[in-house]
Design an enzyme around this catalytic site. Sequence first.
Site, PDB file in Angstrom:
ATOM      1  N   LYS A 112       4.810   0.198  -8.575  1.00 55.86           N
ATOM      2  CA  LYS A 112       5.257   1.512  -9.037  1.00 55.86           C
ATOM      3  C   LYS A 112       6.783   1.582  -9.168  1.00 55.86           C
ATOM      4  CE  LYS A 112       1.078   3.586  -8.636  1.00 55.86           C
ATOM      5  NZ  LYS A 112       0.185   2.538  -8.174  1.00 55.86           N
TER       6      LYS A 112
HETATM    7  C1  LIG Z   1      -1.169   2.300  -8.463  1.00 56.85           C
HETATM    8  C2  LIG Z   1      -1.682   0.982  -8.092  1.00 56.85           C
HETATM    9  C3  LIG Z   1      -2.704   0.366  -8.828  1.00 56.85           C
HETATM   10  C4  LIG Z   1      -3.389   1.043  -9.991  1.00 56.85           C
HETATM   11  O1  LIG Z   1      -2.546   1.222 -11.098  1.00 56.85           O
HETATM   12  P1  LIG Z   1      -2.948   2.279 -12.227  1.00 56.85           P
HETATM   13  O2  LIG Z   1      -1.788   2.337 -13.136  1.00 56.85           O
HETATM   14  O3  LIG Z   1      -3.201   3.570 -11.516  1.00 56.85           O
HETATM   15  O4  LIG Z   1      -4.176   1.765 -12.877  1.00 56.85           O
HETATM   16  C5  LIG Z   1      -3.089  -0.910  -8.460  1.00 56.85           C
HETATM   17  N1  LIG Z   1      -2.545  -1.533  -7.387  1.00 56.85           N
HETATM   18  C6  LIG Z   1      -1.577  -0.963  -6.657  1.00 56.85           C
HETATM   19  C7  LIG Z   1      -1.034  -1.698  -5.477  1.00 56.85           C
HETATM   20  C8  LIG Z   1      -1.105   0.300  -6.974  1.00 56.85           C
HETATM   21  O5  LIG Z   1      -0.141   0.855  -6.246  1.00 56.85           O
END
Ligand SMILES: *Cc1c(COP(=O)(O)O)cnc(C)c1O
Length: 495
Positions: A112
Amino acid sequence: MKYTSTRNSSVSVDSAYAIYHGISEDGGLFVPCEIPEIDDLEQLASLDYCGRAKAVLSRFLTDFTDEELDLCVSGAYLSGRFDGRTGCAPVVSPEDGNFILELWHGPTSAFKDMALQILPRLLTVAAKKTGEGKEICILVATSGDTGKAALEGFKDVEGTKIMVFYPENGVSPMQKLQMTTQEGNNVNVCAIKGNFDDAQTGVKRIFTDEQTKKVLAENGKVFSSANSINWGRLVPQIVYYVSAYLDVKEKTGADKVNIVVPTGNFGNILAAYYAMKMGVPVGKLICASNRNNILTDFIKTGVYDRNRDFYTTISPSMDILISSNLERLLYHMSGSDAEKVKGWMSELNEKGCYTVDEQVKNDISELFYASCCDDELTKKTIGELYEKTGYLCDTHTAVAVNACHEYRKETGDNTPCIIASTASPFKFASAVLEAVGGSTENLNEFEKLDVLSEKTGVEIPAPLCGFDKKEIRFKDSCTGETMRAKVLDALGIKE
Ligand SMILES: *Cc1c(COP(=O)(O)O)cnc(C)c1O
């Protein structure tokens, strides 16, 4: 370049407006009216990550000046917040033909950061452009990683406040600690009794509630979103797929790749779709889910049905039954048919279920491959990969590694695969330690990290150290009903 709403084709706004407001008035998501192509893809190969980022962003954010983009990009990726030894988005290859794109070298050790380090910068520029001059109030629903990454991105950013809601029993101990110890003068964190979907639905309701918006406006404030429904979150994610393709091409000479993404809200895999539309040669987009396999079913059948049990798993950031960003894919796949998308979304809202047209279903299953695995298989995948190659991956990444193996077995396709690795294994130390044959008995969260590191020889990322010495600042909790009151309270607004 204009943006429209997935639910109303008469909407036409600039990217600054889309980023500033986060979501369209009609509840739809902002989408680009056309997807720009990069016709000089190979020329980007000689650029560093920032150069590649500018090339992608400038094609989408045409109302931003070069200078503005320069500042946003270098502020996010060059200011020492990402690990200088690895760079922002390194590609490693523990297994032949599989390229793990490590997206977790930022300040919160989850992917993120790739978007949330730049979003506040884009948002501040966008706020100046739209000229409204209001204080931006960021509301976030998080399944774990978004919350911390958004808090880090927005902390002490002038002209902004941020409030994060997380499901009380739906995040890992480390994720919870990361959020409840957050520093900064404009931040707030609150647990919600419910799961991620409850948190997300609650935030969406507050966002679109006329009365709440009016009260905020009277107080010189406006809501915006740091969730992946915000276009400013998605567009920086396109960059690393373009970048990884160039890196893999350089290493292997391959002129086509598959991309495997562990998926929750469908944001990260949607960014891969946009990268493909921009010109990255992609064979298949492989959508990997955990036991909450609603997307696996949807891609195979064209039926999206959330009337099913919700499971908490060892890959909590993917414990989601309403994948918001799927709405954007449906918009593009249905030939920009906002009326149709609006209809499906209201069916989802009313009955919890919708079925797409045969054509849309076929087009989706042509492009996407879907696979899911439960916790047991997730752990087995971590253990086997570690044993065979010495590479340690987290639980989310393991779901993707497993999907990649299944895809290869089922199809015999040996196109190189880029596998998005979305978190450091130390963020989910319990499950990972057990997966590599360690015992977690009698260990607290911090000891688990140490034991995992000792056992595997893998270093603990700096952002995950030192939590045992930090003060817990946020202990509040609320329900779906009391969320709105919490928000107004945190913003110091009395009705
Ligand atoms: C947010 C997240 C995901 C999923 O990503 P999306 O964009 O919501 O599909 C997968 N793995 C981790 C570690 C995340 O923080």
